[in-house]
Scaffold this motif. Structure first.
Motif, PDB file in Angstrom:
ATOM      1  N   ARG A 125       1.132  -0.875  -0.140  1.00 20.42           N
ATOM      2  CA  ARG A 125       0.279   0.059   0.039  1.00 20.42           C
ATOM      3  C   ARG A 125       0.807   0.842  -0.432  1.00 20.42           C
ATOM      4  O   ARG A 125       1.053   2.206  -0.448  1.00 20.42           O
ATOM      5  CB  ARG A 125      -0.997   0.229   1.004  1.00 20.42           C
ATOM      6  CG  ARG A 125      -2.321   0.808   1.241  1.00 20.42           C
ATOM      7  CD  ARG A 125      -3.288   0.386   2.242  1.00 20.42           C
ATOM      8  NE  ARG A 125      -2.611   0.140   3.367  1.00 20.42           N
ATOM      9  CZ  ARG A 125      -2.423  -0.659   4.230  1.00 20.42           C
ATOM     10  NH1 ARG A 125      -2.764  -1.134   3.467  1.00 20.42           N
ATOM     11  NH2 ARG A 125      -2.156  -0.867   5.619  1.00 20.42           N
ATOM     12  N   ARG A 176       2.293   1.525  -3.389  1.00 22.99           N
ATOM     13  CA  ARG A 176       1.655   1.228  -4.832  1.00 22.99           C
ATOM     14  C   ARG A 176       1.529   0.760  -5.755  1.00 22.99           C
ATOM     15  O   ARG A 176       2.089   0.795  -6.516  1.00 22.99           O
ATOM     16  CB  ARG A 176       2.186   3.453  -5.659  1.00 22.99           C
ATOM     17  CG  ARG A 176       1.141   4.042  -4.783  1.00 22.99           C
ATOM     18  CD  ARG A 176       1.607   5.585  -5.193  1.00 22.99           C
ATOM     19  NE  ARG A 176       0.312   5.591  -6.423  1.00 22.99           N
ATOM     20  CZ  ARG A 176       0.427   6.072  -7.261  1.00 22.99           C
ATOM     21  NH1 ARG A 176       1.400   6.699  -7.716  1.00 22.99           N
ATOM     22  NH2 ARG A 176      -0.751   5.928  -8.441  1.00 22.99           N
ATOM     23  N   MET A 182     -10.217   7.394   5.796  1.00 26.71           N
ATOM     24  CA  MET A 182     -10.440   6.819   4.325  1.00 26.71           C
ATOM     25  C   MET A 182     -11.462   8.204   3.687  1.00 26.71           C
ATOM     26  O   MET A 182     -12.437   8.189   3.078  1.00 26.71           O
ATOM     27  CB  MET A 182     -11.348   5.751   4.788  1.00 26.71           C
ATOM     28  CG  MET A 182     -10.605   4.662   4.507  1.00 26.71           C
ATOM     29  SD  MET A 182     -10.729   2.621   4.870  1.00 26.71           S
ATOM     30  CE  MET A 182     -10.089   1.844   5.554  1.00 26.71           C
ATOM     31  N   PRO A 220      -9.868  10.649   1.239  1.00 33.36           N
ATOM     32  CA  PRO A 220      -8.791   9.898   0.910  1.00 33.36           C
ATOM     33  C   PRO A 220      -7.882   9.901  -0.122  1.00 33.36           C
ATOM     34  O   PRO A 220      -8.249  11.582  -0.919  1.00 33.36           O
ATOM     35  CB  PRO A 220      -9.438   8.284   0.219  1.00 33.36           C
ATOM     36  CG  PRO A 220     -11.125   8.829  -0.797  1.00 33.36           C
ATOM     37  CD  PRO A 220     -11.003  10.391   0.649  1.00 33.36           C
ATOM     38  N   LEU A 261      -3.662   5.589  -4.719  1.00 31.00           N
ATOM     39  CA  LEU A 261      -4.263   5.004  -5.604  1.00 31.00           C
ATOM     40  C   LEU A 261      -3.286   4.488  -6.497  1.00 31.00           C
ATOM     41  O   LEU A 261      -3.096   5.031  -7.711  1.00 31.00           O
ATOM     42  CB  LEU A 261      -5.931   5.006  -5.090  1.00 31.00           C
ATOM     43  CG  LEU A 261      -6.384   5.063  -3.872  1.00 31.00           C
ATOM     44  CD1 LEU A 261      -7.429   5.407  -4.095  1.00 31.00           C
ATOM     45  CD2 LEU A 261      -6.064   4.599  -2.734  1.00 31.00           C
ATOM     46  N   PRO A 303      -8.034   2.180  -8.864  1.00 29.78           N
ATOM     47  CA  PRO A 303      -9.151   2.691  -7.782  1.00 29.78           C
ATOM     48  C   PRO A 303      -9.914   2.565  -8.288  1.00 29.78           C
ATOM     49  O   PRO A 303     -10.785   2.409 -10.064  1.00 29.78           O
ATOM     50  CB  PRO A 303      -9.266   4.007  -7.394  1.00 29.78           C
ATOM     51  CG  PRO A 303      -7.978   4.403  -8.224  1.00 29.78           C
ATOM     52  CD  PRO A 303      -7.176   3.220  -8.768  1.00 29.78           C
ATOM     53  N   ASP A 359     -10.067  -0.566  -4.946  1.00 35.18           N
ATOM     54  CA  ASP A 359      -8.841  -0.308  -4.299  1.00 35.18           C
ATOM     55  C   ASP A 359      -8.018  -1.406  -3.407  1.00 35.18           C
ATOM     56  O   ASP A 359      -7.132  -1.529  -2.394  1.00 35.18           O
ATOM     57  CB  ASP A 359      -7.326   0.623  -4.264  1.00 35.18           C
ATOM     58  CG  ASP A 359      -6.262   0.572  -4.946  1.00 35.18           C
ATOM     59  OD1 ASP A 359      -6.280   0.286  -5.469  1.00 35.18           O
ATOM     60  OD2 ASP A 359      -5.334   1.387  -3.858  1.00 35.18           O
ATOM     61  N   ARG A 412      -4.858  -4.727  -3.327  1.00 39.18           N
ATOM     62  CA  ARG A 412      -4.063  -4.979  -3.290  1.00 39.18           C
ATOM     63  C   ARG A 412      -3.482  -6.319  -4.015  1.00 39.18           C
ATOM     64  O   ARG A 412      -2.135  -6.237  -4.745  1.00 39.18           O
ATOM     65  CB  ARG A 412      -3.132  -5.294  -2.283  1.00 39.18           C
ATOM     66  CG  ARG A 412      -3.651  -4.677  -0.607  1.00 39.18           C
ATOM     67  CD  ARG A 412      -2.835  -3.217  -1.035  1.00 39.18           C
ATOM     68  NE  ARG A 412      -3.952  -2.555  -1.408  1.00 39.18           N
ATOM     69  CZ  ARG A 412      -3.174  -0.780  -2.360  1.00 39.18           C
ATOM     70  NH1 ARG A 412      -2.089  -0.943  -2.816  1.00 39.18           N
ATOM     71  NH2 ARG A 412      -3.820  -0.350  -3.052  1.00 39.18           N
ATOM     72  N   SER A 434     -10.984  -4.265   0.232  1.00 41.65           N
ATOM     73  CA  SER A 434     -10.767  -3.339  -0.238  1.00 41.65           C
ATOM     74  C   SER A 434     -10.997  -1.576  -0.321  1.00 41.65           C
ATOM     75  O   SER A 434     -10.893  -1.503  -0.626  1.00 41.65           O
ATOM     76  CB  SER A 434     -11.323  -3.771  -2.045  1.00 41.65           C
ATOM     77  OG  SER A 434     -10.977  -4.845  -2.346  1.00 41.65           O
ATOM     78  N   ALA A 440     -11.089   1.419   0.454  1.00 42.74           N
ATOM     79  CA  ALA A 440     -10.023   3.093   0.218  1.00 42.74           C
ATOM     80  C   ALA A 440     -10.179   3.972   0.884  1.00 42.74           C
ATOM     81  O   ALA A 440      -9.401   4.814   0.592  1.00 42.74           O
ATOM     82  CB  ALA A 440      -9.440   2.681  -0.976  1.00 42.74           C
TER      83      ALA A 440
END
Length: 252
Positions: free
Chosen positions: A16, A19, A85, A88, A93, A96, A134, A136, A153, A155
């Motif tokens: 995270r 990125r 969040m 954000p 991200l 996204p 978003d 991983r 997920s 974000a």
């Protein structure tokens, strides 16, 4: 070979920060199941709180029959929301997407299993919302344990104007999801488990089983009313529910 939840949480946090995405853990490790996924999620939540964030609510995922069939899961999943969040960093991200939701606000602590008829008693607001997701996992390819470890997920989120709670007929209100003024989905809150109140029923059972409490004032995202669309720069996303209002996210 199994993967220790602490190691998994560290790998997800690093991805995270940097990125980047990861191949799903379930392809390479044994035991990446529901219980394991929630163990990793708990560690992620604790790390975020220790870093200065605070939990402001919960979110439900896999609240449509189609998504449940795809995942071979027959119940929704639960993640957490933090204050970060609510504002954000969209630039941070990787892949996204945005989806239209219904949000509830708790007017009382939620710590025990409730029936459908009791849900209104713990609420003091309902609103239209947009959730930013978003993953991983590269290409959003994951199994149940993977997505739970990645906090479903979650974000970001945007909530429209809070309205008084009237659950009667909520499921059947007409809803649209538009991008740059063009409607991409016509739907209704019934897309969420047949009735978005059922998301609160599931959440209450989840919290009781884990001995957890979601305090009054918390926000609950009940689930998506339509498929997510990619979040890109220079666009405006709007969810509208007839009689309930709207929520807007703009990257213009």
């Amino acid at each position: 070979m199994s993967l220790d939840p602490h190691e998994a949480a560290a790998l997800l946090a690093a991805a995270r920060r940097e990125r980047r995405t990861l191949p799903r853990f379930s392809d390479e490790h044994d035991g990446v199941d529901e219980a394991w996924g929630y163990d990793v999620q708990d560690l992620d939540r604790a790390a975020r709180v220790a870093a200065g964030e605070w939990v402001v609510g919960a979110k439900l995922g896999l609240t449509s029959e189609a998504k449940q069939r795809t995942m071979h899961v027959h119940q929704p999943i639960v993640g957490f929301l933090t204050d970060a969040m609510a504002a954000p960093d969209l630039g941070g991200l990787v892949q996204p997407r945005v989806e239209p939701e219904v949000a509830f606000r708790l007017g009382a602590d939620l710590d025990r299993a409730l029936g459908r008829g009791e849900i209104a008693s713990v609420l003091d607001g309902v609103a239209v919302a947009l959730e930013v997701i978003d993953s991983r996992w590269t290409g959003y390819h994951f199994r149940l344990g993977d997505v739970l470890a990645d906090n479903t997920s979650a974000a970001g989120f945007v909530v429209g104007e809070w309205r008084g709670v009237d659950l009667e007929g909520l499921a059947n209100l007409a809803a649209t999801f538009a991008v740059d003024g063009e409607v991409v989905s016509t739907t209704s809150p019934a897309a969420i488990l047949g009735d978005p109140s059922e998301a609160l029923v599931h959440l209450s059972r989840h919290l009781e089983a884990r001995g957890e409490t979601l305090p009054a004032g918390s926000v609950v995202l009940a689930g998506a009313m339509a498929d997510a669309v990619p979040l890109t720069e220079g666009r405006r996303f709007e969810a509208v529910v007839e009689g309930l209002g709207s929520a807007v996210l703009s990257t213009l």
